[in-house]
Design a protein around this motif. Structure first.
Motif, PDB file in Angstrom:
ATOM      1  N   UNK A 190       0.862  -1.182   0.000  1.00 29.90           N
ATOM      2  CA  UNK A 190       0.000   0.000   0.000  1.00 29.90           C
ATOM      3  C   UNK A 190       0.899   1.233   0.000  1.00 29.90           C
ATOM      4  N   UNK A 191       0.556   2.215  -0.833  1.00 31.49           N
ATOM      5  CA  UNK A 191       1.391   3.410  -0.935  1.00 31.49           C
ATOM      6  C   UNK A 191       0.564   4.638  -0.567  1.00 31.49           C
ATOM      7  N   UNK A 192       0.912   5.228   0.569  1.00 32.90           N
ATOM      8  CA  UNK A 192       0.281   6.468   1.035  1.00 32.90           C
ATOM      9  C   UNK A 192       1.251   7.593   0.730  1.00 32.90           C
ATOM     10  N   UNK A 193       0.850   8.496  -0.148  1.00 25.91           N
ATOM     11  CA  UNK A 193       1.737   9.561  -0.574  1.00 25.91           C
ATOM     12  C   UNK A 193       1.372  10.893   0.035  1.00 25.91           C
ATOM     13  N   UNK A 194       2.377  11.725   0.247  1.00 22.48           N
ATOM     14  CA  UNK A 194       2.145  13.108   0.663  1.00 22.48           C
ATOM     15  C   UNK A 194       2.723  14.025  -0.405  1.00 22.48           C
ATOM     16  N   UNK A 195       2.102  15.177  -0.661  1.00 17.20           N
ATOM     17  CA  UNK A 195       2.702  16.129  -1.589  1.00 17.20           C
ATOM     18  C   UNK A 195       4.039  16.619  -1.041  1.00 17.20           C
ATOM     19  N   UNK A 196       4.932  16.994  -1.929  1.00 15.97           N
ATOM     20  CA  UNK A 196       6.226  17.480  -1.479  1.00 15.97           C
ATOM     21  C   UNK A 196       6.738  18.520  -2.455  1.00 15.97           C
ATOM     22  N   UNK A 197       7.283  19.577  -1.913  1.00 14.69           N
ATOM     23  CA  UNK A 197       7.900  20.617  -2.725  1.00 14.69           C
ATOM     24  C   UNK A 197       8.960  21.305  -1.893  1.00 14.69           C
ATOM     25  N   UNK A 198      10.075  21.623  -2.532  1.00 15.67           N
ATOM     26  CA  UNK A 198      11.101  22.449  -1.893  1.00 15.67           C
ATOM     27  C   UNK A 198      11.603  21.843  -0.583  1.00 15.67           C
ATOM     28  N   UNK A 199      11.923  20.567  -0.638  1.00 16.96           N
ATOM     29  CA  UNK A 199      12.607  19.945   0.483  1.00 16.96           C
ATOM     30  C   UNK A 199      14.043  20.484   0.529  1.00 16.96           C
ATOM     31  N   UNK A 200      14.708  20.297   1.630  1.00 13.40           N
ATOM     32  CA  UNK A 200      16.101  20.714   1.762  1.00 13.40           C
ATOM     33  C   UNK A 200      16.744  19.879   2.855  1.00 13.40           C
ATOM     34  N   UNK A 201      17.989  20.127   3.138  1.00 14.67           N
ATOM     35  CA  UNK A 201      18.634  19.381   4.210  1.00 14.67           C
ATOM     36  C   UNK A 201      18.105  19.845   5.560  1.00 14.67           C
ATOM     37  N   UNK A 275      -3.207  10.186  -2.009  1.00 16.03           N
ATOM     38  CA  UNK A 275      -2.396  11.346  -1.638  1.00 16.03           C
ATOM     39  C   UNK A 275      -3.108  12.091  -0.527  1.00 16.03           C
ATOM     40  N   UNK A 276      -2.391  12.389   0.543  1.00 15.25           N
ATOM     41  CA  UNK A 276      -2.945  13.120   1.680  1.00 15.25           C
ATOM     42  C   UNK A 276      -2.074  14.341   1.927  1.00 15.25           C
ATOM     43  N   UNK A 277      -2.648  15.541   1.828  1.00 20.40           N
ATOM     44  CA  UNK A 277      -1.865  16.752   2.030  1.00 20.40           C
ATOM     45  C   UNK A 277      -2.737  17.954   2.277  1.00 20.40           C
ATOM     46  N   UNK A 278      -2.103  19.121   2.280  1.00 22.96           N
ATOM     47  CA  UNK A 278      -2.820  20.341   2.639  1.00 22.96           C
ATOM     48  C   UNK A 278      -3.351  21.100   1.432  1.00 22.96           C
ATOM     49  N   UNK A 279      -2.817  20.882   0.237  1.00 20.32           N
ATOM     50  CA  UNK A 279      -2.773  21.879  -0.822  1.00 20.32           C
ATOM     51  C   UNK A 279      -4.146  22.399  -1.244  1.00 20.32           C
ATOM     52  N   UNK A 280      -5.112  21.553  -1.435  1.00 18.74           N
ATOM     53  CA  UNK A 280      -6.442  22.013  -1.826  1.00 18.74           C
ATOM     54  C   UNK A 280      -7.440  21.813  -0.692  1.00 18.74           C
ATOM     55  N   UNK A 281      -6.951  21.763   0.531  1.00 16.24           N
ATOM     56  CA  UNK A 281      -7.805  21.428   1.663  1.00 16.24           C
ATOM     57  C   UNK A 281      -8.512  22.590   2.315  1.00 16.24           C
ATOM     58  N   UNK A 282      -8.070  23.813   2.047  1.00 17.46           N
ATOM     59  CA  UNK A 282      -8.657  25.020   2.652  1.00 17.46           C
ATOM     60  C   UNK A 282      -8.980  24.822   4.140  1.00 17.46           C
ATOM     61  N   UNK A 283      -7.971  24.542   4.900  1.00 17.12           N
ATOM     62  CA  UNK A 283      -8.140  24.422   6.346  1.00 17.12           C
ATOM     63  C   UNK A 283      -8.256  23.001   6.840  1.00 17.12           C
ATOM     64  N   UNK A 284      -8.538  22.072   5.949  1.00 14.68           N
ATOM     65  CA  UNK A 284      -8.559  20.658   6.301  1.00 14.68           C
ATOM     66  C   UNK A 284      -7.510  19.947   5.437  1.00 14.68           C
ATOM     67  N   UNK A 285      -7.552  18.625   5.418  1.00 12.52           N
ATOM     68  CA  UNK A 285      -6.643  17.898   4.552  1.00 12.52           C
ATOM     69  C   UNK A 285      -7.293  17.638   3.203  1.00 12.52           C
TER      70      UNK A 285
END
Length: 430
Positions: A190-201, A275-285
């Motif tokens: 099972x693959x549960x993905x989260x959005x990701x952008x601009x990761x860094x060390x 995919x579970x993330x914030x991006x289009x959640x407007x205050x929720x997930x």
């Protein structure tokens, strides 16, 4: 205080990992740390991705042109604005990802969950762990920042006898997993993905925290919200929301974000089951169910989950064009245009009112990432554009005047390895 390493008999196990093999564009997904580091050549998202072939194998179809949002977000069965009715204490939002993983372990659907825990000496540093009991998920809640060799756990998980696993990963990890899963020997993944952008060390992230607070060590929580604010929580109970426009991004070093993260074409983790993330959640997930296996994961939550249709309002064209102008300057080695300080609070107040919200906010962010990818690759790795930028990304940026030259047109890689029996989902279009 030193902490003894976790063992296979505990709810969380941190197996010893090999050092990474030297690589160029690399986010240390973990493949180079395995017994077959040469697999990087076939698996890596930053070499020759073939999203149509992978989407067809994993989801049963490619992006449907009759469903315009799939051009932005990838194939899906359903999308929700969602939250747990009883939020999990200490979770990043309400804890949907944590609860799904707990239910998988409680029900026996999986033997183990492969994910990240905080380093015992640095709460922001991710450490790959294998979780074998539901109560262990309480120790992995929250966000970490930094490279995390998640896929290096595949070999020790298999050696420990785990045949059914769940993996919680970011896009570069999930892409590599999907390219290799046919050869991994698991009965079910099972693959549960989260959005990701601009990761860094993690070290760079500490520099960022120091710009946000005079006492960065007291920050216990950070989240980019869909209302154009970053939320900080502190150990003394304080909560602070900083408008995006007030963030000190122009004070960061030019190489603060690595080229890999500035040129990622899969912000929304399109190859995950869900995919579970914030991006289009407007205050929720924001919950994107991509295939039958993703629907199975949501069904585990039953009436614990509250869902509704995502919001969708505002216009993205203006913010995207402004982002493109700044990115063109940054990709050309020029300083970012700084908005006058007296204007920033005004615009920061206006954006949550008049700016794109919900799905339109998500579309804006995906277009921004697509623009950023092309502009930075053209400057720093122009020979790689034809391999790294898929056709669907060029379609996203064409309204903004970015078109491929003949030398930049995408060259698909050789045929992707087939999945083993039982992996492919037969998906009906919602």
């Amino acid at each position: 205080m030193n902490k003894a390493p976790m063992t296979p008999t505990e709810p969380l196990w941190t197996p010893p990992l090999a050092p990474p093999a030297p690589r160029g564009l690399c986010t240390d997904c973990g493949v180079s740390r395995t017994a077959t580091p040469q697999d990087c050549g076939a698996a890596c998202q930053f070499i020759k991705p073939d999203y149509p072939a992978l989407e067809a194998r994993i989801h049963g179809r490619t992006r449907d042109p009759q469903r315009p949002d799939e051009a932005f977000f990838g194939p899906y069965q359903a999308m929700f604005r969602a939250s747990l009715k009883a939020p999990i204490p200490g979770a990043q939002w309400t804890g949907i990802t944590t609860r799904i993983a707990e239910k998988l372990l409680e029900s026996g659907a999986v033997d183990a969950v492969l994910t990240m825990a905080p380093d015992p000496h640095d709460k922001w540093k991710p450490v790959p762990v294998i979780v074998t009991r539901a109560e262990g998920m309480a120790q992995v809640r929250g966000m970490r920042m930094g490279y995390a060799p998640l896929l290096a756990l595949l070999e020790p998980a298999r050696a420990a006898g785990h045949k059914r696993v769940a993996i919680i990963g970011i896009p570069c990890q999930v892409h590599a997993l999907r390219r290799l899963e046919a050869s991994l020997g698991f009965d079910r993944i099972y693959v549960i993905g989260t959005p990701c952008s601009d990761n860094t060390t993690t070290a760079n992230f500490h520099e960022f925290l120091a710009l946000l607070s005079d006492d960065p060590d007291s920050i216990t929580y950070l989240e980019f919200r869909a209302d154009y604010h970053v939320e900080l929580r502190f150990s003394d109970g304080r909560v602070k929301a900083i408008p995006f426009l007030m963030l000190p991004l122009s004070d960061l070093r030019p190489d603060f974000f690595p080229l890999t993260c500035r040129t990622c074409v899969d912000y929304t983790n399109t190859l995950a089951d869900i995919t579970v993330g914030y991006m289009a959640g407007t205050g929720e997930q924001w919950l994107v169910v991509r295939n039958d296996r993703g629907a199975e994961l949501v069904a585990l939550l039953g009436d614990e989950l509250k869902t509704e249709a995502p919001a969708d309002s505002g216009k993205r064209a203006g913010p995207v064009k402004g982002f493109m102008a700044n990115t063109e300057r940054a990709a050309g080695g020029l300083p970012l245009r700084r908005m006058p300080k007296w204007v920033r609070p005004i615009v920061g107040w206006l954006m949550p009112i008049v700016g794109p919200k919900g799905l339109e906010f998500g579309r804006a962010r995906v277009e921004m990432k697509a623009i950023e990818t092309i502009l930075h690759l053209r400057r720093e790795k122009p020979a790689m554009v034809k391999n790294m930028v898929p056709d669907h990304v060029w379609a996203l940026v064409s309204p903004y005047g970015l078109v491929p030259t003949e030398a930049e047109r995408h060259v698909p890689p050789p045929e992707v390895m087939p999945a083993p029996a039982g992996i492919q989902s037969n998906v009906e279009t919602a």
